[in-house]
Design an enzyme around this catalytic site. Sequence first.
Site, PDB file in Angstrom:
ATOM      1  N   ASP A  25     161.162  55.139  40.873  1.00  0.00           N
ATOM      2  CA  ASP A  25     161.853  55.716  39.696  1.00  0.00           C
ATOM      3  C   ASP A  25     162.367  55.306  38.155  1.00  0.00           C
ATOM      4  OD1 ASP A  25     161.947  58.955  38.529  1.00  0.00           O
ATOM      5  OD2 ASP A  25     163.827  58.836  38.795  1.00  0.00           O
ATOM      6  N   GLU A  69     159.214  37.907  50.515  1.00  0.00           N
ATOM      7  CA  GLU A  69     159.777  37.343  51.864  1.00  0.00           C
ATOM      8  C   GLU A  69     159.049  38.786  53.297  1.00  0.00           C
ATOM      9  OE1 GLU A  69     164.501  37.609  50.046  1.00  0.00           O
ATOM     10  OE2 GLU A  69     163.964  38.128  51.929  1.00  0.00           O
TER      11      GLU A  69
END
Length: 570
Positions: free
Chosen positions: A223, A276
Amino acid sequence: MPTTATMAARTDAPRMDDPNWWRQASVYQIYPRSFADSNGDGIGDLKGITAKVPYLKTLGIDAVWLSPFYPSALADGGYDVDDYRNVDPRLGTLEDFDGMAQALHDAGLKLIVDIVPNHSSDRHEWFQEALAAPKGSPARDRYVFRDGLGDNGELPPSDWVSVFGGPAWERVTEPDGAPGQWYMHIFAKEQPDLNWDNREVREDFLTTLRFWSDRGVDGFRIDVAHALTKNLEETLPSTADLEAQGEALYLEGRHPYWDRDEVHGIYAEWRKVFNEYTPPRTAVAEAWVHADRRARYASPEGLGQAFNFDLLQADFDAGQFRKTITKNLAEAEASGASSTWVFSNHDVVRHATRYGLPASEDSAGGIMAGQAGKQWLVAGGRQEDVDAELGLRRARAASLLMFALPGSAYLYQGEELGLQEVGCEIADADRQDPAFFRNKGVEIGRDGCRVPLPWTSVGSSFGFGPGGSHLPQPEWFGGSSVEAQEAEEDSTLSLYRRALALRSELQTAEALEWLETGRDDVVAFRRPNGWTSVTNFGAEPFKLPAGEVLVSSSPLEAGLLPGAATAWLQ
């Protein structure tokens, strides 16, 4: 033509281990409080979403994007977050979230969640700590606090205006009861801006990204991604100073808080966290920036994808659509991202209504659809101003064209039902959007696209839940409900199901070839495997090229494509 059984069998789409699943995905935005209510309190919840997973699966989408579901006072529809690593108890629990995520994954659907990093809620424990702490404390350094101007600091640090109207600064009362410093809030005063120069803030959001990724979240919608970093010099420029510098201020990244170059250092750190995981977590930026600066948000070293709202703002016009599509595909190719396409979301007037609004008489001979929607809100959202039949025809045609484009297609809940915006039928006393209260008498706000969905043709909340709905639904909602459209072959719901199933089967390389149509008001393009989309933006019927018609947004007339219609051929 795909059957319901064919669509239901798409449990392997998107391939759950494909690192590029997002590049041409169909993503369905859910505004949780208005989707489905499982416990009868009038508010949609996570269990309600879980119960509707079979519906989402048969719709033919690839992923769900969940708007904020965090603990919140709802000063801004959930975008004022009290706790970034929890669930609003009115919507459920973390266990409910896990159950929803598992149900979506079992159905072959990915899950994207909203992250709100520019500001927290004023109820967040950090901000409460800042209010109780003295000036210059580490607690206050997590936010943007400044001394005021004037003899006694009684004036705000600048004359900047909040997006929701009124000053962008709010004065606090110090622990000793004296009037004190001011804090910055680009949005509502209940949304204090975080200080992204503070290392603790950066580390905490990395923890949040891992928290949700570990719970099975596949991606994040960021956002206000362009507002995090700020340059707050000792003397702040006035609004007039900023306006005087014009477009160059934005193109050069020199605005005090919009789209500064430093923000990309934050997203480079986020990308390391995303990578990751296997497959890497995805992200898409909500960045209302100059088109020349959008690519950096979508870079592989950053968020990977950024919304473009250009089609959302375009009128239903062949020239505007072709120019916008060409430009955005070129930008996506240059950045290594895939483009994004969107017509409706929780912040704008639904496109079935925008496309039914009359064009304004201005120097350009027309007006963009997004601006037309804003003017309609300012005028009070009168339904009599909307040609609902024309708006829906155009919305169906535009959506079918969008589904044929390379890149990601973002849908907003209810558009598959052809829902119109709910305008002045919502009484002032029932409204919730802060934009309405801060600009009262200027515009009616965004509540009209956030009214709870109609699932059944009758009932106190049209099947939304057994206890009514938190925003009032108009009587005409029943005729647009899922139940009313399920068995109708020509309904908007049936069109979306057919189109999305075909889209999944036909998508190939991220490219298209424009075709000559002999008419300025007709746009056609071919995808690499011979799949062709033709859209008639005009009024006169158009003779389609040879080929099997796979789907059309309106019935063909003696083999001709009528006005305000799209057809796919192969």
